[in-house]
Design a protein around this motif. Structure first.
Motif, short mmCIF file in Angstrom:
data_model
loop_
_atom_site.label_atom_id
_atom_site.label_comp_id
_atom_site.label_asym_id
_atom_site.label_seq_id
_atom_site.Cartn_x
_atom_site.Cartn_y
_atom_site.Cartn_z
N ALA A 1 0.85 -1.09 0.01
CA ALA A 1 0.04 0.04 -0.04
C ALA A 1 0.67 1.39 0.09
CB ALA A 1 -0.84 0.06 1.16
N GLY A 2 1.97 1.16 -0.32
CA GLY A 2 3.13 2.21 -0.72
C GLY A 2 3.77 2.45 0.80
N GLY A 3 3.69 1.66 1.83
CA GLY A 3 4.63 1.90 2.88
C GLY A 3 5.42 0.87 3.18
N ILE A 4 6.05 0.48 4.32
CA ILE A 4 7.12 -0.43 4.66
C ILE A 4 6.72 -1.13 5.83
CG2 ILE A 4 9.55 -0.79 5.42
CD1 ILE A 4 10.07 2.03 3.96
N SER A 5 6.99 -2.30 5.96
CA SER A 5 6.57 -3.43 6.86
C SER A 5 7.84 -3.90 7.65
CB SER A 5 5.44 -4.16 6.78
OG SER A 5 4.30 -3.68 6.35
N LEU A 6 7.95 -4.37 8.69
CA LEU A 6 9.26 -4.90 9.40
C LEU A 6 8.96 -6.21 9.93
CD1 LEU A 6 10.17 -1.68 11.30
CD2 LEU A 6 10.73 -2.16 9.03
N GLY A 7 9.66 -7.30 9.68
CA GLY A 7 9.47 -8.40 9.92
C GLY A 7 10.58 -9.46 9.52
N TYR A 8 9.94 -10.96 9.35
CA TYR A 8 10.90 -11.99 8.99
C TYR A 8 10.18 -12.49 7.79
CZ TYR A 8 12.17 -10.63 13.87
OH TYR A 8 12.45 -9.90 14.96
N HIS A 9 11.11 -13.59 7.04
CA HIS A 9 10.58 -14.42 6.03
C HIS A 9 11.46 -15.73 6.40
CE1 HIS A 9 14.59 -13.77 3.91
NE2 HIS A 9 14.11 -12.68 4.17
N ASP A 10 10.96 -16.69 5.75
CA ASP A 10 11.75 -17.93 5.80
C ASP A 10 11.64 -18.68 7.05
OD1 ASP A 10 12.28 -17.94 2.98
OD2 ASP A 10 14.05 -16.84 3.31
#
Length: 279
Positions: free
Chosen positions: A107-116
């Motif tokens: 949505a044009g923003g940035i999220s912070l987190g983890y993958h894999d």
């Protein structure tokens, strides 16, 4: 035809099978069963039992293309929530958070987190170091691709092992948790200065030992603060890389003057955490 196995060989074979079963049992005791949904799985890990302070972990596995969130999710998202209140002989549990990755939230923003996959280390304080410790966790988190799906899981694990098979994974996860630091520390990667510009902007000057990408994240003193992800400016003072963020997302009626903020600086395989007070 009946095969006759010499008794010594039979005993050796039986001992090998027994040892294998014991090893499998030990591994099972150091981790709870995976709690799976369509896109992820989660379980508890137990470190070696020694004294009143124990090391544990919450392990997540995520299918390709899916991610979950850091303790501060960024512009959108839901942070994981953990309830350990039904545990036995547990005084307190502190969740330690590895440095996150940035995602486009769609949505044009940035999220912070983890993958894999990721392991969140746990610092567990026992009420009585001489008695058994059983950790029970209610785990609520979201997994996201284009849409986010809430997940709820329950896991239980007793800390038994003098030498846990999960120790190496837990210590590796600890290495990814940002280290405490102070502004101006002589580390190769550090924050040199934090200052206000006008009433609504904060500037953060960073020094780095190389040209690898840098990320800076900021958190307010309470979860209801929603400060934006700092942006790296194209042109900064000589010798530093300058980040900027606006004092937006402050709770209504709260004066940010003097507020305690947490800055997390990530560069390559280094990550540091700074606690500051806004001037």
């Amino acid at each position: 035809m009946i095969a006759i196995v010499p008794s010594r060989a039979a005993l050796g074979f039986a001992a090998m099978i027994l040892a294998s079963l014991i090893a499998v049992g030990a591994r099972a005791q150091d981790a709870s069963p995976w709690q799976e949904d369509a896109h992820s799985a989660v379980r508890l890990l137990a470190g070696s039992r020694s004294g009143a302070v124990l090391l544990g972990g919450i392990a997540f596995q995520l299918k390709p293309g899916w991610h979950t969130y850091w303790r501060t999710p960024g512009d959108s998202g839901v942070p994981p929530r953990f309830d350990f209140s039904k545990s036995d002989n547990v005084e307190a549990v502190t969740v330690l958070w590895p440095a996150p990755t940035k995602f486009d939230d769609g949505a044009g923003g940035i999220s912070l987190g983890y993958h894999d996959q990721v392991v969140l280390p746990l610092r567990i304080v026992a009420k009585n170091a001489e008695k058994p410790v059983t950790l029970r966790a209610e785990i609520n988190y979201a997994v996201c691709e284009k849409l986010c799906i809430p997940v709820q899981a329950n896991a239980e694990l007793t800390f038994n092992s003098v030498a846990s098979t999960e120790d190496s994974a837990l210590f590796a996860a600890l290495d990814t948790v940002p280290k405490p630091a102070n502004v101006g520390d002589p580390n190769p990667l550090t924050i040199r200065d934090v200052k206000r510009e006008g009433r609504s902007e904060v500037l953060v000057d960073v020094v780095s030992p190389d040209t690898r990408p840098l990320n800076l994240f900021v958190e307010g003193p309470t979860p209801d603060w929603g400060l934006p992800v700092p942006k790296l400016l194209e042109h900064g003072p000589p010798g530093v890389k300058r980040f900027a963020f606006a004092l937006e997302g402050v709770p209504p009626g709260v004066n940010p003057e003097g507020a305690a903020l947490k800055l997390t600086l990530v560069g390559g395989d280094r990550a540091y955490e700074f606690n500051i007070n806004l001037d």
